[in-house]
Structure formats: structure tokens, C-alpha cells
Design a protein around this motif. Structure first.
Motif, short mmCIF file in Angstrom:
data_model
loop_
_atom_site.label_atom_id
_atom_site.label_comp_id
_atom_site.label_asym_id
_atom_site.label_seq_id
_atom_site.Cartn_x
_atom_site.Cartn_y
_atom_site.Cartn_z
N ARG A 92 0.79 -1.22 0.00
CA ARG A 92 0.00 0.00 0.00
C ARG A 92 0.83 1.28 0.00
NH1 ARG A 92 -2.98 0.90 4.49
NH2 ARG A 92 -1.86 -0.55 5.83
N ILE A 93 2.15 1.17 -0.09
CA ILE A 93 2.95 2.39 0.01
C ILE A 93 3.67 2.67 -1.31
CG2 ILE A 93 3.27 2.19 2.49
CD1 ILE A 93 6.13 1.18 1.92
N GLU A 94 3.94 3.96 -1.48
CA GLU A 94 4.77 4.44 -2.58
C GLU A 94 5.66 5.54 -2.02
OE1 GLU A 94 2.34 5.85 -5.71
OE2 GLU A 94 1.24 3.95 -5.97
N VAL A 95 6.91 5.63 -2.56
CA VAL A 95 7.85 6.67 -2.13
C VAL A 95 8.31 7.42 -3.36
CG1 VAL A 95 10.02 7.18 -0.96
CG2 VAL A 95 8.57 5.30 -0.13
N ASN A 96 8.22 8.73 -3.30
CA ASN A 96 8.61 9.57 -4.45
C ASN A 96 9.43 10.74 -3.95
OD1 ASN A 96 6.92 8.36 -6.72
ND2 ASN A 96 5.36 8.75 -5.15
N MET A 97 10.45 11.08 -4.76
CA MET A 97 11.29 12.24 -4.49
C MET A 97 10.58 13.48 -5.00
SD MET A 97 13.82 10.80 -2.94
CE MET A 97 14.93 12.20 -2.81
N THR A 98 10.72 14.56 -4.28
CA THR A 98 10.08 15.81 -4.69
C THR A 98 11.04 16.72 -5.44
OG1 THR A 98 10.65 16.86 -2.59
CG2 THR A 98 8.52 15.73 -2.74
N GLY A 99 12.32 16.32 -5.57
CA GLY A 99 13.30 17.14 -6.29
C GLY A 99 14.70 16.58 -6.09
N THR A 100 15.67 17.18 -6.76
CA THR A 100 17.05 16.68 -6.65
C THR A 100 17.62 16.90 -5.27
OG1 THR A 100 17.87 18.80 -7.48
CG2 THR A 100 17.48 17.06 -9.10
N ASN A 101 17.18 17.91 -4.61
CA ASN A 101 17.67 18.17 -3.24
C ASN A 101 16.55 18.86 -2.48
OD1 ASN A 101 19.16 18.52 -0.94
ND2 ASN A 101 20.39 20.21 -1.75
N GLY A 102 15.75 18.08 -1.79
CA GLY A 102 14.68 18.77 -1.08
C GLY A 102 13.76 17.87 -0.31
N GLY A 103 13.29 16.77 -0.82
CA GLY A 103 12.33 16.01 -0.05
C GLY A 103 11.94 14.70 -0.68
N VAL A 104 11.29 13.89 0.16
CA VAL A 104 10.78 12.61 -0.26
C VAL A 104 9.41 12.45 0.41
CG1 VAL A 104 11.95 11.45 1.65
CG2 VAL A 104 11.23 10.12 -0.33
N VAL A 105 8.45 11.84 -0.33
CA VAL A 105 7.08 11.69 0.15
C VAL A 105 6.73 10.22 0.22
CG1 VAL A 105 4.66 12.19 -0.27
CG2 VAL A 105 6.40 13.90 -0.82
N LEU A 106 6.22 9.81 1.44
CA LEU A 106 5.72 8.46 1.61
C LEU A 106 4.20 8.52 1.44
CD1 LEU A 106 5.89 5.47 2.55
CD2 LEU A 106 5.61 6.32 4.90
N THR A 107 3.68 7.77 0.46
CA THR A 107 2.24 7.72 0.20
C THR A 107 1.70 6.37 0.68
OG1 THR A 107 2.45 9.16 -1.72
CG2 THR A 107 0.43 7.83 -1.54
N ILE A 108 0.65 6.44 1.53
CA ILE A 108 0.02 5.22 2.04
C ILE A 108 -1.41 5.20 1.52
CG2 ILE A 108 -0.63 3.91 4.08
CD1 ILE A 108 1.50 5.46 5.64
#
Length: 579
Positions: A92-108
């Protein structure tokens, strides 16, 4: 599995390094909490800054169990990105980067109640710098609409301890909803020996919460009109919401403190002859089963809360008292009302003298005792002739004779009236009422009817005679309160004068009828008998409109009859046509 073991090793090193304070090269920022409805998608952001760039970063995502154990669910570096298998979040999870240097998002995806945990984001750069942040995931489920159910049986004020009034329930909410009781817009709080609120919380197999609250009160009489309801507060992402149940009332049993008795009918003033309906009720709940009505003046008692008095009289006036007896304590509560029955006695009519003669004055009085103001009118021959309880006549005449009726009414009450009548006779000599004409013309042997109406008292004696003194015999007579009418039938054979004579001990009066007999028909009859041949000639002469030119100063009828007689004797029948 080797990757997972390595991650645990790195986590241990992280703990050591954190103690030594050597992570200064990476800064991680995360929200304290992320809120989401059950079944929706949660997005947990991990924002970071590093001096080394994001090319060689290693990223871990963990969650902390309820026993405070840290479980890895995701790892990523420049070479691999791996979801930890056999975890509640693997699918149920996905992980995506928000940019080259800035953040990562965990989607449940499809967030469940058990997902309400703390999630950890850890970042490590090539120099060995480590940064970590934490976010609590909060899950919400809107509960069902609350319900309220009051007790079906009544509650007595005589109970020593608080009694159950109602139950309020809200089901399937997360986190646990809260219930607050209200009475007439005022929240209720627990008061020893007066207000008790009993709360019960159930965790359903689904993980949702159901809450039941029971309200117990030491009820008072004043509570009978109160409205009770529940307010439920529950939580949703970003706010707190509220909903209410319907309002209910409770049935309170209490003894009577007041008794009311009144006249249900008739509305308004009461008169003799009415049917009066008395009603009595106490303010107890339920009303007493033993109620009685008592007439204080007569001492007569009636069982029951309704009493019908039929055809009442003034003796039924007075105070009526209603008594309600409490069947538990036998205490009595009383109430009373006054009833007044209006009356109008029969009218009494009196004449001020024993006898009234023509020309005398007289007075007639009418009295009727009443409890109300009255009005009196006098009627004669169907017409109103006067007002007031005294009728005065200054100069009596025969027109004043007859039946007088006084009608007494009490205008305040419809249909309250009485009447009485008196016949007044006027003493006097006979007085014959003159007809329009006393001149009568009749044919030979024709029968005429003659009538004579006489007023007078004592009742006059009426006789019929002719001018030559002949008594015409017994006549038909009709006596009325206004006088006496006499009539005869008389056969005419010649001109006659007929007298109607009236007399009593006070005087006499007479009326003359002049009757003239017509001789033409007699002459015509003789001609027909002696000279039947000339009958046609006679008819022709009578029907001929032209007058005789020979005798202009003599009436044409006489001329014609005379000529006919002469010419008939001479056989000159043809002369009829000349005439």
C-alpha cells in the motif's frame, strides 16, 4: 534480508552517532502529524537539506509499533529502492522524491485504523551525516448519527434515588466520540443524588468505537415539560464536529397540588331549565382515580369528575367543590367554583278596575320577578302597542276591547322570556258598525243576505223588523270577543225598509237597510205569459241601442215597453224592427 540486516546495523550506528552529535551535515523537517479519513490516501512528506547533494543519499522509512519497536518499511540509495516485505504497508505504500535536493514523500493508500502510528524518515549522505524526522499519522472515521431512547414508563417524583431517564448511543467512530447531555439547552453535569451520567465505551471488532451514555435523574414535577437531548462531538481531519439527537420528553408522575372545577356548558350565563355540565380535573399525573363533586348548599355529593345537572332551578345555585384524593397517601386537594342560575318568574297581569266602561280610563300592569334586568312589551292582535310594565288608556272605546298580552324578556340571555294575557271587555250601549252602503237594489223575489255587526256589553239583543212592523224572525248570530254579528236572508217582492235593532240595559241602536225592487223583470214575465209570440220582439227592443225619436223626454226603456205592448195587442209585430 541482508539489506534489512544492514539497515538495523546502520540504525544502531545512528543511535551511537546521535549520542556523539556528529550529524550536523543533514537537516530533516517533517510535520508533527498528518490527518486522514479511514480509506483515504495519506501523504507524509520528509523535507531535508544537505551540503552533499542528493546523488549519494540513503533513505529509510520506518514505523514505530505500539510496543515502541521500530520497523523498516522502505529503503533507497543510488542503486536500489526496496519495499520491506511482509509488513502491513508492503502493498500500500509508494515513495517519491520531490526534487534533486529537497524532499521525499511516503504515500500510504487505503489508510486503515491500525495505520495510526508514528512514521520515521531517516536520511544519510556520503559523508556519513544522518538526519531524521518523525510524523504521527492520525486516522479518523465519522461515527453514525447518534440515537436517543427515553424510558417508556413514567418516573415518579417520589423515588428516593435518581431514576433512568434516557440512553444515548453513538456507534462506529474513530477516535472515540464524546457525548454531552442537555436539558433545555443547558448541559448536564453529574450531581450527587440528583444527576448521574453513566458512560460505556465499546471497541468494536472493526477497531471503531461505540459510546453509550445513560442519564439518571432525581425528577421533579417541573421536569414534565423539559426537553432532553444528546450532543455528540467527534474529530475529523483539521477540525472538531458536532451533531445532536432529537429532543425527547419524559413522563413524570406526581401527586396533585391543584384542582380545577368549571362549568363546561352552557357558556355564559345560566338560566332555569338549562342543562349544566360541570367538569373537574386535578393537576396530578396521572389524575386521581377518586374525584367527587359536592354542592355545599344542599350537601349533595356526586362521584366522578363530570356532573350533568338537568333542568336546573335557582335552588341549584351555589358553590360546587371538587375533591381529589391521592390513592397512595389519601391526601385531599380541593377546588371550587360558584354557579348562579338566573330566573324569570311567570308574568302576572292585573287590571286596576273590575269593569271598564266606554269613556273610562284604565291601567293594566305586568310584573315578572327576575334576577336580571327585564324589558316588557304589550301585544294586541299580533301587533306591539306599547312598552313598559304599565299600559295606560285614558278614554276607553270599543276598539280597546280584546286580549292584551305582555311579553317580558331578559335580554342578557337568549330565550329567557315569559308572557301572560288578559281579556278586557268594554261596557257600553250597543254600537252598530256601519257598512259601506245600506242601499240595496234587488230583482223581484230575489233573496238578499243582510248582516249587522254590533259592539256592546252586556251583549246586545238583536232583532230584525220591516218598516210596516213585521218581525223577520230568528237570525243567525256569531259572538266574538269584539262583538256579535247577526244575519238574515230576505226575499224581495217590493220596495222595503228593513231595521237591525240592537239593545242592552245600557241603550239601543239601529241600522236601516233600504231595499228597492226592480219591476221591469216582473213586467217582462207577464208579457211572456200573456203574449209569448212577442217575446222575440221584446228581446230585440231591449237589444236595440237607438232611442225613440218620438219621445225624446221620456226614458227610452219606458217608450219601448209601452210601444211593444200596444203593437203586440194590435198584431203589429213587424214594428219591433222599426223601433
Amino acid at each position: 534480508m541482508a539489506v534489512r540486516d544492514a539497515s538495523y546495523l546502520l540504525f544502531g550506528l545512528f543511535v551511537i552517532f546521535s549520542t556523539w552529535g556528529v550529524w550536523a551535515s543533514i537537516e530533516v523537517n517533517m510535520e508533527d502529524r498528518v490527518e486522514v479519513f479511514k480509506g483515504d490516501t495519506a501523504r507524509i512528506s520528509c523535507m531535508f537539506t544537505t551540503t552533499e547533494g542528493s546523488g549519494g543519499l540513503m533513505i529509510w522509512w520506518f514505523y514505530v509499533t505500539n510496543t515502541r519497536q521500530v520497523q523498516q518499511i522502505y529503503y533507497k540509495d543510488s542503486a536500489v529502492a526496496v519495499k520491506e516485505v511482509d509488513t502491513p504497508f508492503t502493498e500500500r505504500i509508494e515513495v517519491n522524491m520531490t526534487g534533486t535536493n529537497g524532499g521525499v514523500v511516503l504515500t500510504i493508500n487505503d489508510v486503515q485504523l491500525l495505520d495510526e502510528l508514528e512514521f520515521v524518515c531517516r536520511i544519510k549522505d556520503l559523508t556519513g551525516g544522518i538526519g531524521e524526522g518523525r510524523t504521527n499519522l492520525k486516522v479518523f472515521k465519522t461515527p453514525n448519527l447518534p440515537t436517543i431512547e427515553g424510558v417508556q414508563t413514567g418516573i415518579s417524583v417520589s423515588e428516593d434515588t435518581p431514576s433512568k431517564v434516557a440512553t444515548c448511543e453513538v456507534k462506529n467512530g474513530f477516535p472515540k466520540p464524546n457525548i454531552t447531555w442537555y436539558r433545555n439547552l443547558t448541559p448536564l453535569r453529574g450531581i450527587p443524588d440528583a444527576v448521574e451520567i453513566m458512560l460505556s465505551v465499546t471497541r468494536e471488532s472493526t477497531g471503531l468505537y461505540s459510546v453509550t451514555s445513560e442519564l439518571n435523574l432525581k425528577v421533579l414535577k417541573e421536569d414534565k415539560d423539559d426537553e432532553f437531548y444528546c450532543e455528540v462531538t467527534y474529530f475529523v481531519p483539521g477540525e472538531t464536529r458536532m451533531t445532536e439527537t432529537e429532543r425527547i420528553k419524559i413522563t413524570v408522575f406526581y401527586p396533585a397540588t391543584n384542582v380545577s372545577i368549571w362549568v363546561e356548558s352552557p357558556k355564559g350565563k345560566i338560566k332555569e331549565g338549562d342543562s349544566v355540565e360541570l367538569h373537574c380535573v386535578d393537576d396530578g399525573n396521572p389524575p386521581s382515580s377518586y374525584i367527587g363533586i359536592n354542592h355545599l348548599e344542599s350537601g349533595i355529593s356526586f362521584d366522578g369528575n363530570i356532573r350533568l345537572l338537568q333542568n336546573v332551578t335557582r335552588l341549584d345555585s351555589g358553590v360546587y367543590e371538587c375533591t381529589s384524593t391521592d390513592t397512595d397517601t389519601f391526601e385531599e386537594t380541593k377546588g371550587s367554583t360558584s354557579v348562579f342560575v338566573n330566573y324569570l318568574d311567570p308574568a302576572v297581569v292585573k287590571l286596576d278596575s273590575d269593569a271598564v266602561a266606554v269613556g273610562d280610563p284604565f291601567e293594566v300592569t305586568c310584573n315578572a320577578l327576575s334576577s336580571l334586568k327585564t324589558q316588557t312589551v304589550w301585544m294586541k292582535d299580533g301587533q306591539q302597542i306599547a312598552e313598559g310594565h304599565i299600559l295606560k288608556v285614558k278614554d276607553a272605546s270599543y276598539d280597546d276591547a280584546g286580549t292584551y298580552t305582555c311579553v317580558v324578556t331578559a335580554p342578557e340571555i337568549e330565550g329567557m322570556d315569559t308572557s301572560s294575557s288578559l281579556l278586557i271587555n268594554i261596557l257600553g250601549s250597543p254600537e252598530i258598525v256601519r257598512p259601506d252602503s245600506t242601499e240595496i237594489e234587488a230583482s223581484y223575489e230575489e233573496t238578499v243576505d243582510l248582516s249587522c255587526f254590533v259592539r256592546g256589553l252586556p251583549t246586545p239583543v238583536i232583532t230584525w223588523t220591516t218598516s210596516d212592523g213585521k218581525d223577520l224572525g230568528t237570525a243567525s248570530e256569531t259572538v266574538t270577543e269584539n262583538g256579535i254579528e247577526s244575519g238574515i236572508s230576505f226575499k224581495v217582492t217590493s220596495d222595503t225598509t228593513v231595521f237591525c235593532n240592537a239593545s242592552n240595559d245600557r241603550g239601543i241602536d239601529s241600522l236601516i237597510f233600504n231595499i228597492k225592487a226592480s219591476e221591469f223583470l216582473l213586467l217582462l214575465l207577464l208579457l211572456l205569459l200573456v203574449f209569448p209570440v212577442s217575446a222575440l220582439c221584446v228581446l230585440l227592443v231591449l237589444l236595440t241601442p237607438a232611442p225613440s225619436l218620438l219621445f225624446p223626454f221620456v226614458p227610452s226603456l219606458i217608450v219601448r215597453v209601452t210601444l211593444l205592448f200596444i203593437f203586440t195587442l194590435s198584431g203589429g209585430l213587424q214594428l219591433c224592427y222599426v223601433l
